[in-house]
Write an enzyme that holds these catalytic residues in place. Structure first.
Site, PDB file in Angstrom:
ATOM      1  N   ASN A  95      36.796   4.179  17.384  1.00  0.00           N
ATOM      2  CA  ASN A  95      37.651   3.079  17.838  1.00  0.00           C
ATOM      3  C   ASN A  95      36.884   1.757  17.906  1.00  0.00           C
ATOM      4  O   ASN A  95      36.000   1.567  18.743  1.00  0.00           O
ATOM      5  CB  ASN A  95      38.233   3.428  19.205  1.00  0.00           C
ATOM      6  CG  ASN A  95      39.325   2.473  19.635  1.00  0.00           C
ATOM      7  OD1 ASN A  95      39.589   1.459  18.989  1.00  0.00           O
ATOM      8  ND2 ASN A  95      39.982   2.788  20.731  1.00  0.00           N
ATOM      9  N   LEU A  99      38.417  -1.087  18.552  1.00  0.00           N
ATOM     10  CA  LEU A  99      39.167  -2.026  19.386  1.00  0.00           C
ATOM     11  C   LEU A  99      38.658  -2.094  20.822  1.00  0.00           C
ATOM     12  O   LEU A  99      38.887  -3.091  21.508  1.00  0.00           O
ATOM     13  CB  LEU A  99      40.658  -1.659  19.377  1.00  0.00           C
ATOM     14  CG  LEU A  99      41.321  -1.781  17.998  1.00  0.00           C
ATOM     15  CD1 LEU A  99      42.751  -1.278  18.053  1.00  0.00           C
ATOM     16  CD2 LEU A  99      41.280  -3.227  17.507  1.00  0.00           C
ATOM     17  N   GLU A 100      37.977  -1.056  21.279  1.00  0.00           N
ATOM     18  CA  GLU A 100      37.436  -1.093  22.645  1.00  0.00           C
ATOM     19  C   GLU A 100      36.399  -2.205  22.795  1.00  0.00           C
ATOM     20  O   GLU A 100      36.525  -3.047  23.698  1.00  0.00           O
ATOM     21  CB  GLU A 100      36.872   0.273  23.024  1.00  0.00           C
ATOM     22  CG  GLU A 100      37.947   1.328  23.207  1.00  0.00           C
ATOM     23  CD  GLU A 100      37.383   2.711  23.449  1.00  0.00           C
ATOM     24  OE1 GLU A 100      38.043   3.500  24.118  1.00  0.00           O
ATOM     25  OE2 GLU A 100      36.265   3.008  22.966  1.00  0.00           O
ATOM     26  N   PRO A 135      25.227   8.700  22.072  1.00  0.00           N
ATOM     27  CA  PRO A 135      25.671   9.743  21.133  1.00  0.00           C
ATOM     28  C   PRO A 135      27.114  10.145  21.413  1.00  0.00           C
ATOM     29  O   PRO A 135      27.571  10.134  22.564  1.00  0.00           O
ATOM     30  CB  PRO A 135      24.713  10.906  21.414  1.00  0.00           C
ATOM     31  CG  PRO A 135      23.533  10.285  22.104  1.00  0.00           C
ATOM     32  CD  PRO A 135      24.093   9.141  22.890  1.00  0.00           C
ATOM     33  N   ARG A 136      27.832  10.504  20.360  1.00  0.00           N
ATOM     34  CA  ARG A 136      29.242  10.860  20.490  1.00  0.00           C
ATOM     35  C   ARG A 136      29.432  12.153  21.271  1.00  0.00           C
ATOM     36  O   ARG A 136      30.354  12.272  22.064  1.00  0.00           O
ATOM     37  CB  ARG A 136      29.866  10.987  19.096  1.00  0.00           C
ATOM     38  CG  ARG A 136      31.344  11.420  19.090  1.00  0.00           C
ATOM     39  CD  ARG A 136      32.219  10.317  19.616  1.00  0.00           C
ATOM     40  NE  ARG A 136      33.636  10.672  19.517  1.00  0.00           N
ATOM     41  CZ  ARG A 136      34.621   9.865  19.909  1.00  0.00           C
ATOM     42  NH1 ARG A 136      34.343   8.688  20.420  1.00  0.00           N
ATOM     43  NH2 ARG A 136      35.875  10.232  19.790  1.00  0.00           N
ATOM     44  N   GLY A 151      32.827   9.120  30.222  1.00  0.00           N
ATOM     45  CA  GLY A 151      33.811   8.240  30.844  1.00  0.00           C
ATOM     46  C   GLY A 151      33.325   6.835  31.117  1.00  0.00           C
ATOM     47  O   GLY A 151      34.009   6.064  31.780  1.00  0.00           O
ATOM     48  N   GLU A 170      41.184  10.970  21.285  1.00  0.00           N
ATOM     49  CA  GLU A 170      42.628  11.003  21.460  1.00  0.00           C
ATOM     50  C   GLU A 170      43.012  10.912  22.934  1.00  0.00           C
ATOM     51  O   GLU A 170      44.054  10.334  23.272  1.00  0.00           O
ATOM     52  CB  GLU A 170      43.203  12.283  20.843  1.00  0.00           C
ATOM     53  CG  GLU A 170      43.183  12.324  19.325  1.00  0.00           C
ATOM     54  CD  GLU A 170      41.818  12.702  18.757  1.00  0.00           C
ATOM     55  OE1 GLU A 170      41.652  12.646  17.535  1.00  0.00           O
ATOM     56  OE2 GLU A 170      40.902  13.048  19.545  1.00  0.00           O
TER      57      GLU A 170
END
Length: 424
Positions: free
Chosen positions: A336, A338-339, A269-270, A311, A60
């Site tokens: 996401n 779309l990135e 990894p997330r 980042g 987000e």
């Protein structure tokens, strides 16, 4: 269940909430910092009377970044306060905006903590990203006559069923919102059926389509691949992976190496608390692995680069030729898409995309999204795309076309927020 019963249950669960926080701090030390802020104690000094934006976590925060930039540009006289609830979201916001914004963790949804936070910030407008709805925080806004907007609002069918089970709690909360900027017509209707006021629900689309990529990013990626002597190597990325997905990704990569011995996997990894465990997994599986955080050189022998930094995801996408987006082989709902599409990358994902159904449908219709369910399917699609570069380019062009066709959501959202500020 109404709001008062919800509040009572929240207080009864407080010992468990605190224990869970300390457990998370044990696994990821960043959770152990600034604990007081989670109860509205020790909040940093803040200018009052501005715009409060809440972006719960890393995803987000990234989605909110273009909105925050526009708010800073359009309302330079108003302080912008950004809250989050995870260390990764907090770090991302602070890295992007520094002292241009005010920042703290959003306190838990306890009435006394909400009151302290609200008195400290005293916003003119509250903007909540996506679906992070807390009844007591929203009640504070309504109580003080502060308009609250749900931006980039999404509501899956499964989430809607969950909200419906607690209608006496969720219906008044949704009715207190002054604007629900829904991503799709289907989601807008779900909000209406759950109790949102019809006049406050608008379909603005997803602001994630308004992603702009710094032209320097692909140039930096090309330079780094040249430094690695990897301009001709097949490079793919598996991004935002969750527990249970890394094994599948590595199994597919092992198969791919049999066809393309020079193939390089960038595995991201997330969650940061999984970085060490995934690195250990790569080594146990026999892959020559280097960690991005250590700045180790990628050599011809390296088969896996672990993206264990924060980042940098867009840059890591830029380094790759193909992109698999995780959180989709397990029932997490996806991340996401779309990135990587904005960077011109052919897309692959698992079948569990319920958080991005409309976006996934559009990308699939444009032939820029291949769904896989296991390691064998993932390997087959990777091998085919590396063997058919013209097809890969066509897929990438389809994704870029979808992105361009859907842009404009951010401006529609900003018009709605401007209307609320003028009315306030």
């Amino acid at each position: 269940m109404n709001r008062h019963l919800y509040t009572l249950l929240l207080h009864l669960l407080l010992p468990i909430i605190v224990l869970r926080l300390f457990w998370r701090a044990w696994r990821a030390p960043a959770y152990g910092r600034r604990i007081g802020e989670r109860f509205a104690f020790g909040l940093p000094p803040m200018r009052q009377g501005g715009i409060w934006v809440h972006a719960v976590s890393l995803g987000e925060s990234i989605a909110a970044a273009p909105l925050i930039r526009e708010l800073l540009a359009r309302y330079p006289h108003l302080p912008i306060t950004v809250t989050s609830m995870t260390p990764t979201g907090s770090e991302r916001i602070q890295a992007l905006f520094g002292e241009r914004i005010q920042h703290c963790y959003l306190p838990y949804d306890l009435p006394w903590a909400c009151t302290r936070f609200f008195r400290h910030v005293q916003p003119r407008l509250a903007v909540i990203m996506e679906t992070e709805l807390w009844p007591n925080h929203i009640h504070q806004c309504a109580k003080h006559g502060v308009p609250a907007a749900l931006a980039n609002a999404r509501l899956s069918e499964r989430s809607a069923r969950g909200y419906a089970r607690f209608h006496k709690l969720t219906a008044p909360m949704l009715a207190d919102l002054s604007l629900i900027a829904a991503q799709t017509h289907v989601e807008a209707e779900r909000f209406r059926q759950l109790g949102a006021r019809d006049s406050c629900v608008q379909v603005t689309g997803s602001i994630k389509f308004d992603l702009s990529v710094d032209a320097e990013l692909p140039r930096r990626a090309t330079a780094l691949r040249q430094e690695w002597s990897a301009t001709e190597r097949p490079v793919w990325i598996a991004a935002s992976t969750h527990a249970g997905e890394d094994e599948v990704v590595l199994a597919a990569h092992r198969r791919l190496l049999a066809d393309y011995p020079q193939a390089l996997l960038i595995l991201v990894p997330r969650h940061p608390e999984r970085f060490v465990a995934v690195f250990d997994l790569c080594q146990r599986e026999g892959f020559s692995t280097v960690r991005r955080s250590r700045g180790d050189a990628v050599t011809a022998q390296t088969t896996v680069l672990l993206g264990d930094t924060l980042g940098e995801l867009l840059f890591l996408y830029a380094l790759a030729d193909l992109a698999f987006v995780g959180g989709s082989l397990v029932e997490n709902g996806g991340h996401n898409l779309l990135e990587p599409a904005a960077l011109g990358k052919p897309l692959l994902s698992g079948p569990h995309l319920f958080n991005f159904l409309e976006i996934a449908a559009q990308l699939s219709a444009a032939n820029d999204l291949l769904e896989v369910s296991d390691a064998e399917m993932l390997y087959q699609h990777l091998a085919n795309l590396f063997g058919e570069p013209d097809r890969a380019q066509q897929m990438a062009a389809g994704g870029l076309a979808v992105l361009q066709a859907n842009q404009g959501s951010l401006e529609r959202l900003l018009v709605g927020l401007e209307r609320l500020l003028a009315r306030e």
